[in-house]
Design a protein around this motif. Structure first.
Motif, PDB file in Angstrom:
ATOM      1  N   GLU A 423      36.908  11.903  14.085  1.00 11.85           N
ATOM      2  CA  GLU A 423      37.733  10.705  14.276  1.00 11.85           C
ATOM      3  C   GLU A 423      38.035  10.474  15.752  1.00 11.85           C
ATOM      4  N   GLU A 424      38.310  11.589  16.427  1.00 16.23           N
ATOM      5  CA  GLU A 424      38.634  11.473  17.861  1.00 16.23           C
ATOM      6  C   GLU A 424      37.413  11.008  18.661  1.00 16.23           C
ATOM      7  N   VAL A 425      36.245  11.517  18.297  1.00 18.59           N
ATOM      8  CA  VAL A 425      35.019  11.081  18.985  1.00 18.59           C
ATOM      9  C   VAL A 425      34.848   9.572  18.813  1.00 18.59           C
ATOM     10  N   LEU A 426      34.977   9.137  17.569  1.00 18.37           N
ATOM     11  CA  LEU A 426      34.771   7.710  17.292  1.00 18.37           C
ATOM     12  C   LEU A 426      35.802   6.855  18.027  1.00 18.37           C
ATOM     13  N   GLN A 427      37.004   7.359  18.101  1.00 21.72           N
ATOM     14  CA  GLN A 427      38.062   6.609  18.766  1.00 21.72           C
ATOM     15  C   GLN A 427      37.851   6.565  20.274  1.00 21.72           C
ATOM     16  N   PRO A 449      24.120   6.338  26.929  1.00 21.98           N
ATOM     17  CA  PRO A 449      24.888   5.101  26.704  1.00 21.98           C
ATOM     18  C   PRO A 449      24.596   4.461  25.344  1.00 21.98           C
ATOM     19  N   GLU A 450      23.342   4.455  24.927  1.00 20.72           N
ATOM     20  CA  GLU A 450      23.014   3.874  23.623  1.00 20.72           C
ATOM     21  C   GLU A 450      23.708   4.669  22.507  1.00 20.72           C
ATOM     22  N   ALA A 451      23.712   6.002  22.655  1.00 17.32           N
ATOM     23  CA  ALA A 451      24.353   6.835  21.633  1.00 17.32           C
ATOM     24  C   ALA A 451      25.863   6.592  21.613  1.00 17.32           C
ATOM     25  N   MET A 452      26.431   6.397  22.783  1.00 22.44           N
ATOM     26  CA  MET A 452      27.878   6.115  22.844  1.00 22.44           C
ATOM     27  C   MET A 452      28.171   4.754  22.215  1.00 22.44           C
ATOM     28  N   LYS A 453      27.281   3.826  22.435  1.00 23.18           N
ATOM     29  CA  LYS A 453      27.477   2.494  21.849  1.00 23.18           C
ATOM     30  C   LYS A 453      27.482   2.588  20.321  1.00 23.18           C
ATOM     31  N   ALA A 454      26.558   3.388  19.791  1.00 20.65           N
ATOM     32  CA  ALA A 454      26.519   3.579  18.337  1.00 20.65           C
ATOM     33  C   ALA A 454      27.808   4.242  17.852  1.00 20.65           C
ATOM     34  N   ALA A 455      28.295   5.193  18.651  1.00 15.50           N
ATOM     35  CA  ALA A 455      29.546   5.868  18.271  1.00 15.50           C
ATOM     36  C   ALA A 455      30.713   4.876  18.270  1.00 15.50           C
ATOM     37  N   MET A 456      30.701   3.973  19.241  1.00 15.88           N
ATOM     38  CA  MET A 456      31.757   2.945  19.284  1.00 15.88           C
ATOM     39  C   MET A 456      31.742   2.119  18.008  1.00 15.88           C
ATOM     40  N   GLN A 457      30.534   2.012  17.443  1.00 13.39           N
ATOM     41  CA  GLN A 457      30.397   1.211  16.217  1.00 13.39           C
ATOM     42  C   GLN A 457      30.502   2.073  14.956  1.00 13.39           C
ATOM     43  N   GLY A 458      30.862   3.353  15.147  1.00 12.70           N
ATOM     44  CA  GLY A 458      31.163   4.196  13.992  1.00 12.70           C
ATOM     45  C   GLY A 458      30.073   5.146  13.556  1.00 12.70           C
ATOM     46  N   SER A 459      28.975   5.257  14.326  1.00 10.71           N
ATOM     47  CA  SER A 459      27.887   6.153  13.916  1.00 10.71           C
ATOM     48  C   SER A 459      27.658   7.252  14.959  1.00 10.71           C
ATOM     49  N   LEU A 460      27.614   8.490  14.475  1.00 14.27           N
ATOM     50  CA  LEU A 460      27.326   9.616  15.379  1.00 14.27           C
ATOM     51  C   LEU A 460      25.844  10.001  15.339  1.00 14.27           C
ATOM     52  N   ALA A 461      25.059   9.245  14.618  1.00 17.23           N
ATOM     53  CA  ALA A 461      23.662   9.646  14.399  1.00 17.23           C
ATOM     54  C   ALA A 461      22.893   9.762  15.717  1.00 17.23           C
ATOM     55  N   VAL A 482      35.562   7.599  33.112  1.00 15.28           N
ATOM     56  CA  VAL A 482      36.798   7.637  32.309  1.00 15.28           C
ATOM     57  C   VAL A 482      36.976   9.007  31.643  1.00 15.28           C
ATOM     58  N   SER A 483      36.287  10.010  32.180  1.00 11.57           N
ATOM     59  CA  SER A 483      36.461  11.421  31.791  1.00 11.57           C
ATOM     60  C   SER A 483      36.251  11.679  30.297  1.00 11.57           C
ATOM     61  N   LEU A 484      35.274  11.032  29.724  1.00 13.57           N
ATOM     62  CA  LEU A 484      34.958  11.339  28.326  1.00 13.57           C
ATOM     63  C   LEU A 484      34.214  12.677  28.253  1.00 13.57           C
ATOM     64  N   PRO A 485      34.579  13.521  27.306  1.00 13.91           N
ATOM     65  CA  PRO A 485      33.875  14.813  27.164  1.00 13.91           C
ATOM     66  C   PRO A 485      32.547  14.618  26.424  1.00 13.91           C
ATOM     67  N   VAL A 486      31.604  14.024  27.115  1.00 14.63           N
ATOM     68  CA  VAL A 486      30.359  13.569  26.475  1.00 14.63           C
ATOM     69  C   VAL A 486      29.607  14.732  25.822  1.00 14.63           C
ATOM     70  N   HIS A 487      29.540  15.851  26.530  1.00  8.69           N
ATOM     71  CA  HIS A 487      28.805  16.985  25.956  1.00  8.69           C
ATOM     72  C   HIS A 487      29.465  17.444  24.651  1.00  8.69           C
ATOM     73  N   SER A 488      30.768  17.471  24.642  1.00  9.46           N
ATOM     74  CA  SER A 488      31.469  17.863  23.411  1.00  9.46           C
ATOM     75  C   SER A 488      31.201  16.862  22.289  1.00  9.46           C
ATOM     76  N   PHE A 489      31.085  15.600  22.638  1.00 11.78           N
ATOM     77  CA  PHE A 489      30.748  14.597  21.622  1.00 11.78           C
ATOM     78  C   PHE A 489      29.375  14.918  21.013  1.00 11.78           C
ATOM     79  N   ILE A 490      28.434  15.260  21.894  1.00 13.15           N
ATOM     80  CA  ILE A 490      27.074  15.574  21.402  1.00 13.15           C
ATOM     81  C   ILE A 490      27.122  16.809  20.495  1.00 13.15           C
ATOM     82  N   VAL A 491      27.887  17.803  20.923  1.00 11.46           N
ATOM     83  CA  VAL A 491      27.965  19.039  20.129  1.00 11.46           C
ATOM     84  C   VAL A 491      28.632  18.755  18.784  1.00 11.46           C
ATOM     85  N   LYS A 492      29.676  17.929  18.809  1.00  6.71           N
ATOM     86  CA  LYS A 492      30.341  17.598  17.544  1.00  6.71           C
ATOM     87  C   LYS A 492      29.367  16.880  16.617  1.00  6.71           C
TER      88      LYS A 492
END
Lengths: 807, 182
Positions: A423-427, A449-461, A482-492
């Motif tokens: 939930e936190e990743v998506l938010q 960036p494309e993967a983050m865009k998908a996450a913004m739209q609710g998909s972690l795929a 904006v200090s997003l923990p991008v690597h942690s997002f990928i790991v999650k």
């Protein structure tokens, strides 16, 4: 009873009354006696000085070769022969030199700087610097390890690394130094030599020293050679002292992967390359009945080495797993020893509230030195959080503190982690500005960036898709405005894959047995085993680790001898076949055709070079002792071996590779390896480069570009596979052997390139070389190319090995 | 449109590529060159281009301009699948190494090249090879056709969008409509 001549002599000297002696100096390396005045039965002796440079207790019948303990220039002629054929192609990483206060100097277009150096010399100078760093790292590791083992087990501990199966216990040391070490104590003198060499070599890099790029390159080779000696010393010392598998083809299969760790237990994570503190942990656990109560797991070569000591240890994975595993919150205590440790490990461990113990003086992390404090006091401070970490330079104390702390801190931490929930990743992904800085910082150019865009739209795929390709460097996070923990997002996003990582790797077996060498020596040299392929090095892979496993399987199935070490050995084990087997379960651990042999950690790379040397020594019965040039000439011309460091990133990898180059073994690196900024490339189109002497007649004979390159970065896995097959060809191949090698080369070329190779005519010496099944097709090509038959020589680059001089 | 290296930290040094602002200039340089060559990396088979792949454009471009193509890595198979035979295929480091040698006979035996165009290699590989050529191949000019800035080339696009890049390449190929270079 004292064993060595040196010890006996020291006793004798001790008996002389001090009043008669002006000065006695006795070291491992020599003896110096200065006598002011001495009355004897034969007369009065005044001002006698006696100096013996080196005392050797001669029990080794093999005659001393030409280059014992070679100096910086002793093997220069050999190097220049190699460099004449494999010329450096420099790929500068920077246009300037900034090493002294004259600079920065602009060297663009091979201009000279303020000190007079030009770009090509500057590039080779930087390569030498990198190799010195790498060699010093192994040699420093070897020295620390040896000092500890001697303190614990004594100088006289025999170097048994394989019982009767391994009579040539230290082939590189014998070859380079001309000595035959028998005990731990004997290794000290060898380290004295390599330490001196690395000091000289590093001094060469100083402003205003060497000016020739080729002489720099020669010194790069020297650095690699002494690095191999240092690695050999480290590994045979720890094998002998700790009882690691001794050249054992059936070394146990040990657990590999995040999913093998029982997270219900307290978990100690060891990172680095020096096994000594891990041994302290394992011994303390066992001595206190805690074996099985705690999970001991590791990253990088420390993990390789403690599983050679303790088969219940778990290997998490290569260097790229450091961030993801620490952030997972699983480790309760983190132990850092030396080499390839992320220097932010301490910070990362603090984020998950895991205490850190730093166990090497090379890596103090700014922590207070608690070595002399009582263990329980340190434990109390770590558990209470009074101090987040401690420097402890006593490995036994590390063991006690780590185990006690893990037991106490685990219930408190409750696996507190630094990876956000879905939930936190998506938010938080909604904060992404799509600026693209993460992608531009990513060494893999991943489409974050494309993967983050998908996450913004609710998909972690799409983030999950990046998991397998990510090298875990964390640069994306540093770049994010904006200090997003991008690597942690990928790991999650890839967490399911991470938790399902349960594999097996065969514990590092150490040396190759002499008997195995006898069995395969002939088919390798004659070419009937198509080659020895060693997958070694780090984990900076261009497209994920799966490519390493695929290459291992391909060549093992083709009946090549496949050897692994270091991070590559772990990576190769992380991919199962359709039957659910890892390559180590699929193929034999015996050094033979179609095998999958893990020799061990980084320092175990010495056994791969050692195997090539032993083929010359044991199978071909060439004198080994201080006979470097001849053995390297043998390997270059006869032993179809190639190293593949698909994810090489480190300075150690550079020095290991350079040791192989001097020995005549080509090395392929992945595309990132081009950043080593210098290739050593042959020119197949220059016929004049590919002549050797026929040792039988002294005639010069064209042998084709075999092997074509000495150091080479491949753009893709497919290119590497074709090149591996090609680089295994050697001038000495028999017609049968060459036909087998050509079959593999052509087959891979057709499959991966969709066409016949265009250089077949360069590798066919006689019609008998042509694979029978392709005869018509190849003969047509040979005719088109104007091919002419040549002889198969007894190949050598060394005129002194010609048996009958040309009239 | 800033002329910054695509990978942020890949800062080169004093001499940086001139930015291609008008694709027509590239066409003019190719036409002026006596003996150009086009080096194509494996990514040309992956990069989308007008409903096909970049490799399809390359084939058309080579056909119209007459520039010989060197395929690196396993790209030769992608060309073969499309019925196109490149002038040569060899590893990327090999073509780089040959291009620095003034005495090399070129991909077609007509002598060393005076202009090398690059496209489709991994960014860092192209970056380093172009660096080698910048420093050690004074006889050679280099142009990258990728959509990211390669500072070691003589000429490079800046970091531009995919759409702008496609438009630019189409402008270049239009200059060769009607046959090989004039």
């Amino acid at each position: 009873m004292p064993r060595t001549f040196l010890e006996k002599f020291k006793m004798l000297v001790d008996d002389i009354k001090p009043s008669t002696l002006g000065c006695v100096t006795l070291s491992k390396k020599g003896l110096h006696i200065k006598i002011g005045e001495m009355k004897t039965d034969v007369g009065l002796v005044k001002n006698l000085e006696l100096s013996i440079g080196k005392i050797v207790e001669e029990a080794w019948a093999e005659p001393m070769g030409p280059t014992p303990f070679p100096s910086l220039t002793a093997l220069r002629e050999w190097d220049l022969k190699l460099l004449q054929r494999y010329k450096p192609f420099y790929l500068p990483f920077c246009d300037v030199c900034c090493l002294c206060t004259f600079g920065k100097c602009d060297l663009t277009g091979n201009k000279r700087g303020a000190c007079g150096i030009n770009m090509s010399a500057q590039q080779s100078r930087i390569v030498l610097l990198a190799c010195c760093i790498g060699a010093a790292t192994h040699i420093g590791h070897a020295r620390h390890l040896l000092e500890h083992l001697i303190e614990k087990f004594g100088r006289r501990m025999p170097l048994d690394v394989g019982g009767l199966n391994v009579q040539v216990e230290a082939p590189i040391t014998r070859l380079v130094c001309g000595v035959k070490p028998e005990t731990l104590g004997d290794l000290e003198e060898i380290l004295d030599y390599v330490e001196t060499q690395v000091t000289h070599l590093l001094s060469v890099v100083h402003t205003g020293q060497e000016g020739s790029n080729l002489d720099f390159e020669s010194k790069v080779f020297q650095t690699g050679m002494i690095d191999h000696v240092g690695m050999e010393v480290a590994d045979i010392a720890q094998i002998a002292a700790y009882g690691f598998p001794k050249a054992d083809p059936d070394a146990p299969l040990v657990d590999l992967g995040y999913g093998t760790v029982n997270v219900e237990k307290p978990v100690i994570l060891c990172i680095g390359h020096n096994v000594v503190p891990s041994v302290g942990i394992i011994d303390f656990m066992k001595e206190n009945g805690l074996d099985g109560e705690i999970e001991v797991c590791g990253l990088c070569c420390t993990a390789h080495d403690f599983t050679r000591y303790y088969k219940r240890g778990k290997i998490i994975g290569p260097i790229s797993w450091q961030l993801r595993f620490i952030r997972s919150g699983v480790p309760d205590v983190v132990i850092l020893d030396e080499q390839c440790i992320r220097t932010d490990s301490f910070y990362e461990a603090q984020r998950i509230k895991a205490p850190v113990i730093v166990a090497s003086e090379k890596n103090c992390m700014g922590l207070p030195n608690r070595t002399n404090d009582p263990a329980d006091a340190i434990v109390e401070d770590l558990v209470s959080g009074k101090t987040p970490g401690a420097l402890i330079l006593d490995p036994e104390k590390v063991g006690e503190v780590a185990v006690k702390t893990a037991l106490k801190v685990a219930p408190l931490r409750k696996k507190f982690k630094a990876i956000p929930e879905v939930e936190e990743v998506l938010q938080r992904a909604k904060d992404c500005r799509q600026c693209g800085d993460c992608r531009r910082a990513c060494p893999q150019d991943l489409h974050i960036p494309e993967a983050m865009k998908a996450a913004m739209q609710g998909s972690l795929a799409k983030l999950a898709d990046l998991y397998d390709l990510c090298v875990g460097c964390g640069r994306c996070e540093q770049a994010c405005p904006v200090s997003l923990p991008v690597h942690s997002f990928i790991v999650k996003a890839g967490e399911k894959k991470l938790k399902e990582e349960t594999y097996k790797v065969r514990a590092g077996r150490g040396p190759i047995q002499d008997t195995e060498i006898r069995n395969v020596g002939s088919p390798i040299v004659l070419g009937e085993i198509p080659g020895v392929v060693a997958f070694v090095g780090c984990a900076n892979y261009p497209n994920g680790g799966i490519e390493v496993a695929e290459m291992c399987r391909e060549f093992a199935n083709r009946r090549y001898i496949v050897v692994t070490s270091g991070c590559a050995a772990m990576t190769a084990g992380m991919y199962k076949n359709e039957e659910g087997k890892t390559p180590y379960e699929e193929f034999t651990g015996e050094f033979t055709a179609g095998c999958m042999v893990n020799v061990g950690s980084c320092v175990s790379n010495a056994h791969i070079a050692g195997a090539a040397i032993k083929i010359a020594s044991i199978f071909a019965k060439r004198n080994l002792r201080a006979n470097y040039e001849e053995i390297a000439d043998y390997i270059l011309n006869r032993v179809g071996a190639v190293g593949v460091a698909w994810g090489a990133y480190s300075q150690k990898a550079a020095s290991i590779a350079s040791g192989f180059w001097r020995l005549g073994v080509p090395v392929i690196v992945g595309p990132h390896g081009i950043k080593y900024r210098r290739m050593l490339l042959g020119r197949a189109d220059r016929e004049e480069d590919w002549y050797v002497y026929d040792a039988r007649t002294g005639e010069k004979v064209y042998v084709g570009p075999a092997p074509e390159h000495l150091f080479y970065a491949s753009e893709t896995k497919e290119e590497a596979m074709v090149m591996i097959a090609k680089l295994c060809m050697r001038p000495n191949d028999t017609t049968k052997g060459r036909a087998i090698k050509l079959t593999h080369y052509i087959d891979l070329h057709k499959r991966l390139y969709g066409t016949m190779p265009e250089d077949i005519h360069r590798f066919v010496r006689t019609i008998a070389d042509v694979p029978v099944t392709m005869k018509d097709e190849i003969i047509k090509i040979l005719e088109e190319k104007g091919w002419k038959e040549t002889v198969i020589p007894d190949p050598t680059l060394l005129p002194r090995l010609i048996r009958k001089k040309k009239e | 449109m800033a002329a910054e290296p695509w990978q942020t930290a890949e800062i080169p040094g004093p001499k940086k590529a001139l930015v291609i602002t008008k694709p027509e200039v590239v066409a003019a340089m190719i036409k002026r060159a006596k003996h150009p060559v086009l080096v194509v990396g494996y990514r040309a088979a992956e990069i989308e281009f007008e409903g096909g792949k970049l490799v399809d454009f390359i084939i058309e471009f080579s056909g119209k301009s007459g520039i010989p193509v060197v395929a690196t890595a396993h790209m030769v198979s992608e060309f073969s699948k499309r019925g196109f035979k490149p002038a040569s295929f060899m590893p990327a480091v090999d073509i780089g190494n040959r291009l620095v040698d003034p005495s090399w006979s070129g991909v077609d035996g007509k002598g060393q090249h005076d202009l090398a165009l690059f496209v489709g290699l991994p960014y860092y590989m192209e970056w380093t090879i172009l660096s080698g050529l910048k420093h050690f191949a004074q006889h050679l000019k280099t142009i990258t056709l990728d959509n990211v800035y390669q500072p070691h080339a003589n000429w490079s696009f800046p970091n531009i969008s995919h759409e702008d890049w496609v438009k630019s390449l189409k402008v270049i190929i239009e200059k060769f409509e009607g046959g090989e270079k004039e």
